[in-house]
Enzyme design. Sequence first.
Site, PDB file in Angstrom:
ATOM      1  N   SER A 122      14.067 -28.396 -32.429  1.00 57.79           N
ATOM      2  CA  SER A 122      15.457 -28.819 -32.267  1.00 57.79           C
ATOM      3  C   SER A 122      15.652 -30.290 -32.584  1.00 57.79           C
ATOM      4  CB  SER A 122      15.918 -28.560 -30.827  1.00 57.79           C
ATOM      5  OG  SER A 122      15.126 -29.304 -29.906  1.00 57.79           O
ATOM      6  N   HIS A 143      16.343 -23.601 -37.065  1.00 55.89           N
ATOM      7  CA  HIS A 143      16.647 -23.895 -35.661  1.00 55.89           C
ATOM      8  C   HIS A 143      17.641 -22.899 -35.087  1.00 55.89           C
ATOM      9  CE1 HIS A 143      18.620 -26.720 -32.511  1.00 55.89           C
ATOM     10  NE2 HIS A 143      17.698 -25.949 -31.963  1.00 55.89           N
ATOM     11  N   GLU A 155      20.587 -23.475 -37.711  1.00 55.18           N
ATOM     12  CA  GLU A 155      20.513 -24.615 -38.614  1.00 55.18           C
ATOM     13  C   GLU A 155      19.316 -24.424 -39.542  1.00 55.18           C
ATOM     14  OE1 GLU A 155      22.299 -28.377 -36.102  1.00 55.18           O
ATOM     15  OE2 GLU A 155      20.251 -27.750 -35.645  1.00 55.18           O
ATOM     16  N   ASN A 193      22.698 -31.494 -32.362  1.00 54.11           N
ATOM     17  CA  ASN A 193      22.197 -32.452 -31.375  1.00 54.11           C
ATOM     18  C   ASN A 193      22.529 -33.893 -31.736  1.00 54.11           C
ATOM     19  OD1 ASN A 193      21.078 -30.902 -29.286  1.00 54.11           O
ATOM     20  ND2 ASN A 193      19.287 -30.433 -30.530  1.00 54.11           N
TER      21      ASN A 193
END
Length: 506
Positions: A122, A143, A155, A193
């Site tokens: 991540s 991800h 992702e 993130n």
Amino acid sequence: MALTLQDRIAVVGAGAMGRGIAAVAAQAGHEVYLFDMNADAARAAPALIRDEWQGLVKRGKWTQEALEAAAARLRPVAELAELSDAALVVEAIVEAAEPKQSLFRQLEAVLSDSAILASNTSSISITLLARGLSRPERFAGLHFFNPATRMKLVEVIHGLATDPAVIDTLVDTVAAWGKLPVRAQSTPGFIVNRVARPYYAEGLRIVGERAAQPETVDALLREAGRFPMGPFELMDLIGHDVNYAVTSSVFAAMYQDGRFQPSLIQQERVAAGWFGRKTGRGFYDYRDGASRPAPQTEPARPAPAGVVTVGELGPLEALAQRLAEAGVTVSRSDGSDEGWIECGGVRIALSDGRTATQRAADTGHADWVLVDLALDYASTSRLAIAVADQATGGAADAATGLLQGAGISVSRVDDIAGMVVLRTMAMLANEAADTVLHGIASAADVDMAMRYGTNYPVGPLAWADAFGAPRLAEALQALFAHYGESRYRTSPLIRRLAANGGTFYA
């Protein structure tokens, strides 16, 4: 072109995330190998996956026959060598670079040259993880979001050496599995993130300035911003140990850019072991018998019989229409570049990033009350107000009665730059704009990532387009002027769009 159903998939790591990825691939029709250094974990994984699938059968979303067929495609293995004919291997082990790099080198020794290696990391650089591999062009990030069986977003991350054809194959494969793939270049935090950091950071900053309590910030972002959870309840759910670690990792990887600076308030909760729901305490108390504090809500005030709108209201036009529908007489007046609603001498306006106090000083009019941003003023159930320090005693009551007359609960926050929802949206859009500017991802993929990876009500760039680049740039510049910190610098892309009247989706 997607991998075919004749291509075998391998998942290394039989924890919750690895099992979820394996379940997705097996449901799609692939034979799936499951390996874990703990052989017992690999052997136990199929039964745990079956238990989750059984819930789908009970809810009528799947048949028992389909379950049995998918379960037969799950194959726990005891040695890495047994993965030799896998076309794709997805790693889902501990979130640390060295163990992952060691695993990938071992896998390269047993896999065919055409096999694709992917990491479910991540936050770790895909380029870093590929270093030392003999075939780095066959390596990428994949991800998934937790729980992988339910979250639609994936992702697909391009390292420096990754072959674009590998990314195309992964995108098509993930789509064939029923997921929503987005493409991203390897960068700290990837899309979600990275772009999500301001959602937590601005909430923490607001509370740190004692402008509002966590429960009020959460209520405003849920009810006015339409986010599914406020930042404090979300951090409590994620776990402060996890959320703080991700923020610290991105901060370090971005060379201590102030935009990603961790919060001392959150650091204290980590130090205390108050990680959130899993430990019983975070920003809220989850222990038996504890009650949830209510957001600050102003007491009832009388609604005005009539108001005057002055100039162009912009997004507040929907609020004026709502007032009229509620029976308030709304008159119109031209003559100002700064639009506001006049209510008994009190000027009520949408925040433009300045404090109400600064706006009063700039205009020479004391009675200013600012209204925070809402995703939809026509239906919002709560709004924040901030009152200028120079304002007379009745200003807050006038604004409160006005909004309550339209059926809106009012939370008064201290007079801080950008208020709550506006500064949060502006900073999310600012980070999203930089992500596009630097070629990390397209505007469409950024918005899709934030909608499906974090369940935002609308993508930050789509919201920015609706709000208007000139208004967004003005708010960010006001934040920068107020704080004097690089954290609030305006993305050059937003400046450019504001100057030429462009949009992210032009």
